[in-house]
Write a protein that holds these residues in place. Structure first.
Motif, short mmCIF file in Angstrom:
data_model
loop_
_atom_site.label_atom_id
_atom_site.label_comp_id
_atom_site.label_asym_id
_atom_site.label_seq_id
_atom_site.Cartn_x
_atom_site.Cartn_y
_atom_site.Cartn_z
N PRO A 1 -69.15 4.43 47.17
CA PRO A 1 -69.07 3.35 47.88
C PRO A 1 -69.99 3.51 49.18
O PRO A 1 -70.50 4.70 49.24
CB PRO A 1 -67.51 3.46 48.51
N ALA A 2 -70.39 2.49 49.96
CA ALA A 2 -71.26 2.35 50.98
C ALA A 2 -70.97 3.50 51.94
O ALA A 2 -69.99 3.70 52.37
CB ALA A 2 -71.28 0.88 51.44
N LYS A 3 -71.97 4.27 52.41
CA LYS A 3 -72.05 5.19 53.44
C LYS A 3 -73.33 5.05 54.40
O LYS A 3 -74.29 4.19 53.99
CB LYS A 3 -72.51 6.62 52.78
N PRO A 4 -73.21 5.62 55.60
CA PRO A 4 -74.40 5.31 56.60
C PRO A 4 -75.62 5.77 55.73
O PRO A 4 -75.93 6.58 54.99
CB PRO A 4 -74.13 6.18 57.68
N GLY A 5 -76.60 4.91 56.07
CA GLY A 5 -77.95 4.93 55.62
C GLY A 5 -79.14 4.98 56.89
O GLY A 5 -79.19 6.14 57.30
N ILE A 6 -79.72 4.08 56.94
CA ILE A 6 -80.52 3.85 58.11
C ILE A 6 -79.94 3.16 58.98
O ILE A 6 -79.28 1.98 58.74
CB ILE A 6 -81.91 3.16 57.70
N ILE A 7 -80.18 3.42 60.43
CA ILE A 7 -79.85 2.51 61.63
C ILE A 7 -80.61 1.33 61.68
O ILE A 7 -81.88 1.39 61.62
CB ILE A 7 -79.87 3.41 62.97
N GLN A 8 -79.99 0.05 61.68
CA GLN A 8 -80.48 -1.02 61.73
C GLN A 8 -81.22 -1.07 63.00
O GLN A 8 -80.83 -0.81 63.98
CB GLN A 8 -79.50 -2.25 61.52
N PRO A 9 -82.58 -1.62 63.21
CA PRO A 9 -83.56 -1.71 64.43
C PRO A 9 -82.53 -2.72 65.25
O PRO A 9 -81.85 -3.71 64.97
CB PRO A 9 -84.55 -2.27 63.73
N GLY A 10 -82.49 -2.41 66.58
CA GLY A 10 -82.09 -3.10 67.68
C GLY A 10 -80.86 -3.20 67.77
O GLY A 10 -79.99 -4.11 68.60
N THR A 11 -79.94 -2.27 67.12
CA THR A 11 -78.51 -2.08 67.32
C THR A 11 -78.15 -0.79 67.87
O THR A 11 -78.79 0.26 67.93
CB THR A 11 -77.67 -1.94 65.80
N GLY A 12 -76.75 -1.09 68.75
CA GLY A 12 -76.35 0.28 69.47
C GLY A 12 -77.15 0.46 70.86
O GLY A 12 -78.01 -0.30 71.05
N VAL A 13 -76.65 1.56 71.39
CA VAL A 13 -77.31 1.72 72.65
C VAL A 13 -77.84 3.18 72.66
O VAL A 13 -77.26 4.10 72.23
CB VAL A 13 -76.10 1.74 73.87
N ARG A 14 -79.04 3.35 73.37
CA ARG A 14 -79.55 4.68 73.21
C ARG A 14 -78.94 5.37 74.31
O ARG A 14 -78.86 5.08 75.48
CB ARG A 14 -81.22 4.54 73.39
N VAL A 15 -78.64 6.65 73.92
CA VAL A 15 -77.84 7.55 74.80
C VAL A 15 -78.40 8.84 75.08
O VAL A 15 -77.67 9.64 75.95
CB VAL A 15 -76.29 7.71 74.62
N GLY A 16 -79.35 9.32 74.38
CA GLY A 16 -79.89 10.60 74.44
C GLY A 16 -81.13 10.92 73.39
O GLY A 16 -81.43 9.79 72.66
N ARG A 17 -81.42 11.99 73.36
CA ARG A 17 -82.24 12.34 72.37
C ARG A 17 -82.07 13.80 71.97
O ARG A 17 -82.29 14.72 72.80
CB ARG A 17 -83.93 12.27 73.18
N ALA A 18 -82.02 13.93 70.66
CA ALA A 18 -81.99 15.38 70.16
C ALA A 18 -83.40 15.99 69.76
O ALA A 18 -84.18 15.71 69.67
CB ALA A 18 -81.33 15.06 68.48
N ASP A 19 -83.11 17.46 70.00
CA ASP A 19 -84.16 18.25 69.69
C ASP A 19 -84.44 18.16 68.07
O ASP A 19 -83.40 18.50 67.45
CB ASP A 19 -84.07 19.53 70.22
N ILE A 20 -85.57 17.83 67.55
CA ILE A 20 -85.75 17.74 66.22
C ILE A 20 -87.18 18.37 65.92
O ILE A 20 -87.99 18.06 66.40
CB ILE A 20 -85.20 16.34 65.60
#
Length: 286
Positions: A187-206
């Protein structure tokens, strides 16, 4: 003046006592106890075993139980305590046939996944054949996190996402994203975040590179994705389970399935009364 110096002294002391990250986020996994990944034999289980307290799943190449093609180490555990990891076949979303991972071959293979945490951060290290700037079927997926809605009924219940691909948004933590599923499995699982959706709340070190990991596997380069996520950025102030985190590294490959760990594992060092749970803490949390 004494009062001012006292205040300054307290300020300096607070700065010096602020806990730092337990890992250097640079793509070098030596501080995870994994120097052997760069120098050792990948066909040996010992090569993949991290420091004590680090949880991991290794699914290098194909599962020897279900496939005879380029077989590799399959194991799951914490530190030196581990057991065999059965990478089950999956249902192809279009043909409805059962297929084995890595679907599409070594180019799309995710080799291993490591997890740790302390009181402030979630730490992840992923070994993959995917390039950080890959496109199409070889485009890296985004990291999904689920807390309040665990276990998820569908891919849209994952509350947070972290952008993984090497671009201007890499490392961005997004709350409430909509997920675009591009995987070859159902079944469907998370893949790529759709552009323009959600709210930016921080930045991970990567860090996503192969500066340290100078290894090829079946003719393809391998890369390390190393991530530190501040717990406060994802609304957490306690322990996190490995099951709260989901990652599929491309639309062609499958996923790292993270079932609840059993109470007893086949281990290189049998430890009496081992509390083998998914809370997986190195002893830094008291």
């Amino acid at each position: 003046m004494k009062i001012l110096l006292g205040i300054l002294g307290v300020g300096v002391a607070l700065i010096l006592c602020t806990p730092g990250m337990a890992y250097t986020i640079d793509g070098d996994l030596s501080d995870w106890g994994l120097s052997g990944l760069n120098t050792g034999d990948w066909s040996e289980t010992e090569t993949w075993i991290p420091d004590g307290g680090v949880s991991f799943i290794v699914e290098d190449n194909s599962d020897p139980v279900v496939s005879t093609d380029f077989q590799g180490v399959h194991m799951q555990g914490t530190g030196a305590s581990w057991y065999f990891y059965n990478e089950q076949q999956r249902i192809h979303s279009l043909t409805k046939e059962q297929v084995s991972e890595p679907y599409g071959g070594e180019e799309y293979d995710m080799e291993a996944y490591y997890f740790d945490q302390d009181s402030d951060f979630i730490y992840l290290a992923i070994v993959t054949s995917l390039k950080p700037d890959g496109v199409g079927d070889a485009c890296p997926m985004d990291l999904a996190l689920i807390f309040a809605n665990y276990p998820a009924l569908d891919d849209q219940e994952y509350e947070y996402g972290v952008k993984i691909r090497e671009d201007a948004l890499q490392g961005t933590i997004i709350q409430g994203p909509a997920w675009e599923n591009t995987a070859s499995y159902s079944p469907a699982k998370p893949g790529i975040i759709q552009p323009g959706t959600g709210v930016r709340v921080g930045r991970a070190d990567i860090s996503y590179n192969n500066d340290w990991l100078k290894r090829q596997d079946n003719g393809f380069e391998n890369f390390v994705i190393e991530i530190a996520i501040r717990k406060s950025d994802v609304g957490m102030n306690g322990n996190v389970k490995i099951q709260n985190i989901y990652y599929s590294d491309s639309s062609m490959d499958g996923v790292m399935v993270t079932p609840e760990f059993p109470g007893i594992a086949i281990s290189q060092a049998i430890v009496a009364g081992l509390a083998f749970s998914a809370y997986l803490v190195r002893g830094r949390i008291r």
